[in-house]
Design a protein around this motif. Structure first.
Motif, mmCIF file in Angstrom:
data_model
loop_
_atom_site.group_PDB
_atom_site.id
_atom_site.type_symbol
_atom_site.label_atom_id
_atom_site.label_comp_id
_atom_site.label_asym_id
_atom_site.label_seq_id
_atom_site.Cartn_x
_atom_site.Cartn_y
_atom_site.Cartn_z
ATOM 1 N N VAL A 72 -4.230 -1.162 -11.131
ATOM 2 C CA VAL A 72 -3.272 -1.072 -10.027
ATOM 3 C C VAL A 72 -4.031 -0.876 -8.720
ATOM 4 N N GLY A 73 -3.444 -1.366 -7.648
ATOM 5 C CA GLY A 73 -4.040 -1.167 -6.336
ATOM 6 C C GLY A 73 -3.818 0.249 -5.847
ATOM 7 N N ILE A 74 -4.814 0.836 -5.196
ATOM 8 C CA ILE A 74 -4.735 2.207 -4.690
ATOM 9 C C ILE A 74 -5.029 2.176 -3.196
ATOM 10 N N PHE A 75 -4.227 2.910 -2.433
ATOM 11 C CA PHE A 75 -4.481 2.983 -0.998
ATOM 12 C C PHE A 75 -4.196 4.398 -0.503
ATOM 13 N N GLU A 76 -4.835 4.725 0.622
ATOM 14 C CA GLU A 76 -4.616 6.019 1.276
ATOM 15 C C GLU A 76 -4.463 5.765 2.770
ATOM 16 N N THR A 77 -3.452 6.361 3.369
ATOM 17 C CA THR A 77 -3.229 6.216 4.805
ATOM 18 C C THR A 77 -3.148 7.589 5.449
ATOM 19 N N ASP A 78 -3.395 7.632 6.754
ATOM 20 C CA ASP A 78 -3.214 8.890 7.472
ATOM 21 C C ASP A 78 -1.756 9.000 7.915
ATOM 22 N N THR A 79 -1.453 10.030 8.664
ATOM 23 C CA THR A 79 -0.061 10.268 9.073
ATOM 24 C C THR A 79 0.441 9.199 10.033
ATOM 25 N N GLU A 80 -0.463 8.479 10.673
ATOM 26 C CA GLU A 80 -0.074 7.410 11.594
ATOM 27 C C GLU A 80 0.074 6.066 10.889
ATOM 28 N N GLY A 81 -0.192 6.041 9.573
ATOM 29 C CA GLY A 81 -0.058 4.807 8.819
ATOM 30 C C GLY A 81 -1.310 3.961 8.779
ATOM 31 N N ARG A 82 -2.420 4.462 9.388
ATOM 32 C CA ARG A 82 -3.676 3.701 9.355
ATOM 33 C C ARG A 82 -4.325 3.845 7.988
ATOM 34 N N CYS A 83 -4.786 2.733 7.432
ATOM 35 C CA CYS A 83 -5.350 2.730 6.091
ATOM 36 C C CYS A 83 -6.766 3.303 6.122
ATOM 37 N N LYS A 84 -7.022 4.299 5.235
ATOM 38 C CA LYS A 84 -8.344 4.940 5.184
ATOM 39 C C LYS A 84 -9.132 4.519 3.956
ATOM 40 N N TYR A 85 -8.424 4.054 2.918
ATOM 41 C CA TYR A 85 -9.135 3.642 1.702
ATOM 42 C C TYR A 85 -8.276 2.645 0.940
#
Length: 697
Positions: free
Chosen positions: A164-177
């Motif tokens: 499965v795809g994994i993603f992490e975003t900050d509170t502003e919605g910018r993708c960090k990983y």
């Protein structure tokens, strides 16, 4: 809490009394004091233990303190162990330099000051303890770092190999990983995946819904799970399940969002296949049920058509073969007429259902008082009720306003409900008819006629209820009571005849009038109640609609009680059926007309060349040339040669499009077979503006 472990202090002196003196001084430190009476013994102690400090006597037989110190410093484990030299001799500079060169940290002269010795040893003991603590912490830190490194490697491996795809975003919605699977699902490179949001990869048709649901999730900070179609740059489309949850700190502070993308295309395909299988199974079951209903209906239809035919043919043969008295002859004719009427009703029901299915059932609208409709239906069914000894009670509100509807069709509705109630009520039972006004929420009613739709806001309705004390309706059949071809009992042993079409026709007619109908029954043997609600017209519209309806509906259905013969009227009858042709000729001659009957279009045209009839009665469906051919050739003639002769189409084709086609071809009227003689004579009289004769009884 465990006590702190004791550290080792090595005491080296060849004299026992000196060792005892040192022990006495250092005993209060509470540490472990180890004795050694020679250099060799001291070295043996260093093989197995570590020491915080070594108190080493310089002057010892055999191996002196300097030699012992040299060997101690030569071992890696003890190279940095602090050594305090003890000596009873005055220390020269040469000895001091030699001792310090060997790694001594101090020199103490005997006799030794206890306080000085204790303070110096205490310093090295504390230093040793701190060193041990630092070493333990360093070991723990190394273990933690190793575990973190191992965990990081494990996470990196899991993330890289994750299905499965994994993603992490900050509170502003910018993708960090993002992991490689996320990048593959979105069709992005590693760098692009950190610059673009997953929303940009959603299929354009699903994107608006995705943005709305994700925005709501960000506002509410709850668990998120949605399915969308993703489309990559190369046009590949796949179904993806997006899941996410807030990522919080130990203090509950929102740090961002972590989520997954899972390709569920195969699951969606399997679900679609399963749904298709279920749909096919349902369709097959419905088709099988429809086939069963069709077979049952055809069996019932065959029975219902053959039953009156048996009586009609039987009485006909009796009339032909035997001379009956007047009473018996009247009985035979009544039976034939009654069974023929029954067949006509069956055929009319079938035709009505056909029109309903094709959406071609139309209304001839006018403003009518519902009480006249109910009373007309009551008058028609009272003989049937009297035959079974059923009492018909009425409670009719004569102050009701008008409804906009087709009088014949509304009478058909009430007649159907009443005949049903009488049919399913045992002898000696009761049927009650109620007509009253009820209030309801304002709504727009649309009635569709053959010409224009009629719309008006209705705030009240006329409610017609037919209540019987009959056999009632089973609860499981109640929802199906208005369906076509449905009968609670369709077996050969059923107690009641009929095709199961009447209530279906009633529902459609009521709905065409903008009304509603419902059936209620407490259960078997407890009777049933049918309730019809029709919107009442506003008062200001009644007169206007009545005048319009009078102009739109000009069909004559009855005669006044005056009579005038059709003497001198010339009628041309064209029909390829001998019995029908002879019957029509006989009927018109009975009224005093002169009838000429022919069997073909050519014969009719030959008659027209010889004489000009006053009216033409022609069948439509004939062999070789039909009625349309005849009327077209007739209308092509000049008026003085009969081109304008009034013409009536008399045919078994009774659809609305058949009527319109006949009128468009040039006929003035279209009447469906079988024909009521009274109605046919009335139409002829109206068409020719003659005084209508008294109907034939």
């Amino acid at each position: 809490m465990q006590p702190e472990p004791k550290v080792n202090i090595l005491l080296v002196d060849d004299k026992l009394e000196n060792l005892l003196a040192l022990e006495a001084i250092l005993e209060r430190l509470g540490e472990k004091l180890v004795r050694a009476t020679s250099g060799d013994e001291a070295l043996r102690c260093l093989l197995h233990q570590d020491f915080a400090v070594i108190l080493l006597d310089v002057q010892m037989p055999g191996m002196d303190g300097f030699e012992t110190a040299t060997l101690i410093r030569s071992r890696g484990r003890s190279r940095h162990t602090p050594i305090i030299f003890l000596t009873a001799f005055s220390t020269s500079d040469q000895m001091l330099f030699k001792g310090y060169a060997l790694g001594a940290v101090d020199y103490l002269l005997k006799p030794i000051d206890p306080n000085i010795l204790t303070s110096k040893v205490t310093v090295f003991v504390e230093l040793f303890k701190k060193t041990l603590a630092v070493q333990r912490q360093a070991a723990q830190l190394a273990a933690v770092n190793a575990e973190l490194k191992q965990s990081e490697e494990r996470f990196r491996s899991l993330s890289t190999c994750s299905p499965v795809g994994i993603f992490e975003t900050d509170t502003e919605g910018r993708c960090k990983y993002t992991n490689p699977r996320y990048q593959a699902i979105c069709g992005l490179s590693a760098a692009e995946s950190l610059e673009k949001k997953w929303l940009e990869s959603v299929h354009p048709e699903d994107r608006e819904r995705a943005v709305a649901s994700w925005s709501a999730y960000i506002r509410e900070s709850r668990e998120y799970s949605q399915d969308f179609r993703f489309q990559t740059a190369d046009g590949m489309v796949r179904w993806v399940e997006v899941r996410s949850s807030p990522m919080l700190s130990n203090h509950g502070e929102l740090l961002g969002y972590v989520g997954t993308l899972e390709d569920i295309s195969e699951r969606k395909q399997a679900e679609e296949i399963r749904a298709q299988v279920i749909r096919e199974q349902t369709a097959r079951q419905e088709a099988e049920a429809a086939n069963r209903m069709k077979d049952e209906f055809l069996a019932v239809l065959s029975h219902e058509l053959r039953t009156p035919l048996t009586s009609m043919l039987g009485w006909s043969k009796i009339l032909r073969s035997k001379k009956l008295d007047e009473t018996a002859t009247a009985k035979a004719l009544d039976a034939i007429e009654r069974n023929a009427t029954s067949q006509v009703q069956l055929i009319e029901d079938i035709l009505d259902v056909s029109r309903i299915i094709r959406g071609q059932l139309r209304l001839n609208l006018c403003a009518i008082n519902p009480i006249t409709v109910v009373e007309a239906a009551l008058q028609a069914v009272r003989p049937l009720g009297d035959t079974k000894g059923i009492r018909i009670n009425t409670m009719l509100d004569g102050t009701l306003g008008s409804v906009c509807g087709d009088p014949a069709r509304l009478q058909q509705v009430v007649w159907n409900l009443l005949t049903n109630a009488i049919k399913f009520t045992p002898k000696g039972g009761e049927v009650e008819v109620r007509l009253e006004k009820i209030e309801q929420e304002t709504r727009d009613i649309q009635l569709i006629s053959a010409s224009v739709p009629l719309c008006f806001p209705a705030s009240s309705s006329a409610q017609i209820q037919v209540i019987d004390t009959g056999i009632g309706i089973e609860s499981d059949f109640l929802p199906k009571v208005f369906e076509r071809f449905r009968q609670a009992d369709s077996t050969t042993t059923r107690a009641h005849n009929g095709l199961g079409l009447g209530l279906a026709i009633v529902r459609h007619l009521v709905e065409l009038h903008g009304g509603t109908i419902m059936a209620e029954s407490p259960g078997p043997g407890q009777g049933a109640t049918f309730t019809v609600r029709l919107p009442l017209m506003p008062d200001e519209n009644q007169g206007h609609r009545s005048s319009e309806a009078g102009q739109e509906n000009s069909v004559i259905s009855s005669f006044p009680d005056t009579s005038a013969p059709l003497t001198g009227l010339k009628v041309l009858i064209v029909d390829d059926e001998t019995d029908t042709r002879n019957f029509l000729a006989f009927m018109f001659e009975e009224y005093g007309a002169s009838a000429t009957a022919v069997a073909s279009v050519d014969a009719a045209l030959a008659v027209l060349e010889q004489s000009k009839p006053d009216v033409l009665i022609s069948d439509i469906g004939m062999s070789e040339q039909n009625g349309y051919t005849l009327i077209r050739q007739l209308r092509s003639l000049e008026p003085e040669k009969g081109g304008n002769i009034p013409a009536i189409a008399l045919t078994a084709y009774s659809r609305e499009e058949d009527r319109l086609q006949a009128l468009a071809a040039g006929f003035h009227q279209h009447l469906s077979k079988p024909i009521d003689p009274n109605k046919l004579i009335a139409v002829v009289a109206n068409l020719l503006k003659l005084p209508p004769p008294v109907p034939v009884s």
